[in-house]
Design a protein around this motif. Structure first.
Motif, PDB file in Angstrom:
ATOM      1  N   CYS A 108       0.819  -1.213   0.000  1.00  0.00           N
ATOM      2  CA  CYS A 108       0.000   0.000   0.000  1.00  0.00           C
ATOM      3  C   CYS A 108       0.849   1.259   0.000  1.00  0.00           C
ATOM      4  O   CYS A 108       2.067   1.222   0.182  1.00  0.00           O
ATOM      5  N   LEU A 109       0.170   2.365  -0.203  1.00  0.00           N
ATOM      6  CA  LEU A 109       0.720   3.676   0.083  1.00  0.00           C
ATOM      7  C   LEU A 109       0.027   4.199   1.341  1.00  0.00           C
ATOM      8  O   LEU A 109      -1.168   3.960   1.548  1.00  0.00           O
TER       9      LEU A 109
ATOM     10  N   LEU B  81      10.044  -1.899  -8.563  1.00  0.00           N
ATOM     11  CA  LEU B  81       9.914  -2.016 -10.020  1.00  0.00           C
ATOM     12  C   LEU B  81       8.505  -2.472 -10.391  1.00  0.00           C
ATOM     13  O   LEU B  81       7.949  -2.039 -11.405  1.00  0.00           O
ATOM     14  N   GLY B  82       7.926  -3.329  -9.556  1.00  0.00           N
ATOM     15  CA  GLY B  82       6.548  -3.761  -9.798  1.00  0.00           C
ATOM     16  C   GLY B  82       5.577  -2.600  -9.742  1.00  0.00           C
ATOM     17  O   GLY B  82       4.651  -2.495 -10.559  1.00  0.00           O
ATOM     18  N   ALA B  83       5.768  -1.703  -8.777  1.00  0.00           N
ATOM     19  CA  ALA B  83       4.911  -0.514  -8.681  1.00  0.00           C
ATOM     20  C   ALA B  83       5.050   0.362  -9.925  1.00  0.00           C
ATOM     21  O   ALA B  83       4.056   0.869 -10.458  1.00  0.00           O
TER      22      ALA B  83
ATOM     23  N   ALA C 117       0.709  -3.752   4.097  1.00  0.00           N
ATOM     24  CA  ALA C 117      -0.552  -3.394   4.747  1.00  0.00           C
ATOM     25  C   ALA C 117      -0.540  -3.681   6.246  1.00  0.00           C
ATOM     26  O   ALA C 117      -0.958  -2.841   7.052  1.00  0.00           O
ATOM     27  N   GLY C 118      -0.071  -4.869   6.637  1.00  0.00           N
ATOM     28  CA  GLY C 118      -0.094  -5.227   8.053  1.00  0.00           C
ATOM     29  C   GLY C 118       0.716  -4.264   8.899  1.00  0.00           C
ATOM     30  O   GLY C 118       0.282  -3.828   9.973  1.00  0.00           O
TER      31      GLY C 118
ATOM     32  N   LYS D 138      -3.911   3.125   1.855  1.00  0.00           N
ATOM     33  CA  LYS D 138      -4.714   2.814   0.672  1.00  0.00           C
ATOM     34  C   LYS D 138      -3.907   1.979  -0.327  1.00  0.00           C
ATOM     35  O   LYS D 138      -2.682   2.099  -0.424  1.00  0.00           O
ATOM     36  N   ILE D 139      -4.616   1.181  -1.103  1.00  0.00           N
ATOM     37  CA  ILE D 139      -4.014   0.479  -2.237  1.00  0.00           C
ATOM     38  C   ILE D 139      -4.030   1.436  -3.426  1.00  0.00           C
ATOM     39  O   ILE D 139      -5.068   2.035  -3.723  1.00  0.00           O
ATOM     40  N   PRO D 140      -2.913   1.628  -4.126  1.00  0.00           N
ATOM     41  CA  PRO D 140      -2.901   2.531  -5.281  1.00  0.00           C
ATOM     42  C   PRO D 140      -3.930   2.111  -6.331  1.00  0.00           C
ATOM     43  O   PRO D 140      -4.125   0.920  -6.584  1.00  0.00           O
TER      44      PRO D 140
END
Length: 347
Positions: A135-136, A172-174, A229-230, A245-247
């Protein structure tokens, strides 16, 4: 959802000491190799009491560290909790034992929708344990006009107040997701574009970091962080100014899975443990302790409304559809490593 801390290196072994009337040396020992703080202590004590055994926990801090130790010949473990992409590697290397489903009646409770996205959908060698998206998180009082988007990583007003994970797969995935590319892309051209995005982000961030981002955002040192997230929900429980939040472009999600090494001498007891933690009531206890989501449909209805309603753990279908599991890269690992080295070397 507040996550309590536990002495992970001794963990359930402490609980075993509380068993009365037993000589510990006479008890069978179930050795678990896992992440820190990854089993509710009350569940450890309960399993020990019900099965007349002792649990011993060793911890690792990355899938790669765990893999290196096993590859170097470490044996004696009965339960492993690698992330799903590492499960594929361990299966390929013949380190994991096939699971006997006749000894795992509680796998009927595993979330069927999650299994459609899982890397071992038939649970041949692994049973899902805990999952969460990357998350961000930001401070509501410090970040004006926030949007749950990777675009925030370019904001000049946040320069020097941002952290990214020190993890090539996550970062890199982001960047790949921000460009609309697959999170596990093996395309050199796509990875080159992602590299350039991350190099641009790098000029705006304070650092790449896997640990201090939690205390940093809690204290106000950082205003925007990428994290798990955790961990983020844990600090948000203490600091109500933190938004997690999830982007909107999508993100990585990882699931850590329960596995049994082929060299385990406690195959029967290991199956009992997997079945035990997959029991819905026990899964709820673990979720409340760890602050991750167990993919267990029967457990969901037992959760509090606060936990069940958390969008970081239970994202809307349209958001989760854009999230992908981190997968085994195979021969493309060297390309990814080279690309990440270029990011780190960039000024």
């Amino acid at each position: 959802m507040k996550r309590r801390h536990f002495l992970s290196t001794t963990s359930a072994a402490i609980a075993a000491a509380a068993l009365s009337g037993c000589n510990k040396s006479d008890l069978p020992v179930l050795r678990i190799y896992t992440w820190a703080d990854y089993l509710a202590p009350e569940l450890a004590a309960k399993f020990e009491k019900e099965n007349g055994c002792k649990i011993q926990i060793d911890t690792f801090d990355s899938n790669e560290a765990m893999h290196a130790k096993l590859s170097a010949g470490a044996t004696g473990y009965d339960i492993l909790t690698p992330s799903s992409y590492m499960v594929k590697t361990l299966v390929r290397e013949k380190i994991l034992s096939p699971l006997d489903h006749s000894k795992l009646p509680n796998i009927q409770h595993v979330d069927a929708d999650y299994l459609k996205r899982a890397l071992d959908p038939g649970m041949a060698h692994s049973v899902p344990y805990m999952m969460a998206c990357t998350c961000l998180a930001w401070l509501g009082s410090k970040v004006s006009d926030p949007v749950a988007s990777y675009a925030m990583l370019d904001r000049a007003d946040l320069k020097g107040r941002i952290t990214l994970l020190d993890d090539m797969r996550e970062v890199l995935g982001a960047a790949l997701r921000s460009l609309g590319f697959p999170l596990n892309s093996k395309d050199p051209a796509q990875l080159a574009q992602a590299r350039d995005i991350v190099i641009r982000w790098k000029k705006n961030i304070a650092k790449f970091d896997n640990e201090q981002y939690k205390s940093g955002i809690a204290s106000g040192e950082f205003h925007l962080v990428q994290g798990y997230a955790g961990d983020l929900l844990q600090v948000a429980e203490e600091n109500g100014d933190i938004v997690v939040k999830i982007p909107k472009e999508g993100s990585a999600f990882s699931c850590d899975d329960l596995c049994i090494p082929v060299k385990s001498e406690k195959q029967e007891l290991a199956h009992k443990f997997i079945n035990f933690v997959t029991d819905p009531a026990n899964a709820v206890v673990n979720m409340n302790f760890i602050a991750f989501r167990a993919p267990n449909s029967s457990a969901y209805k037992l959760l509090s409304e606060d936990f069940r309603g958390n969008e970081a753990l239970f994202p809307a279908p349209e958001v989760f559809a854009k999230c992908e599991p981190i997968d085994d890269l195979g021969d493309a690992l060297s390309l990814w490593s080279k690309t990440w080295d270029e990011v780190k070397a960039a000024g």
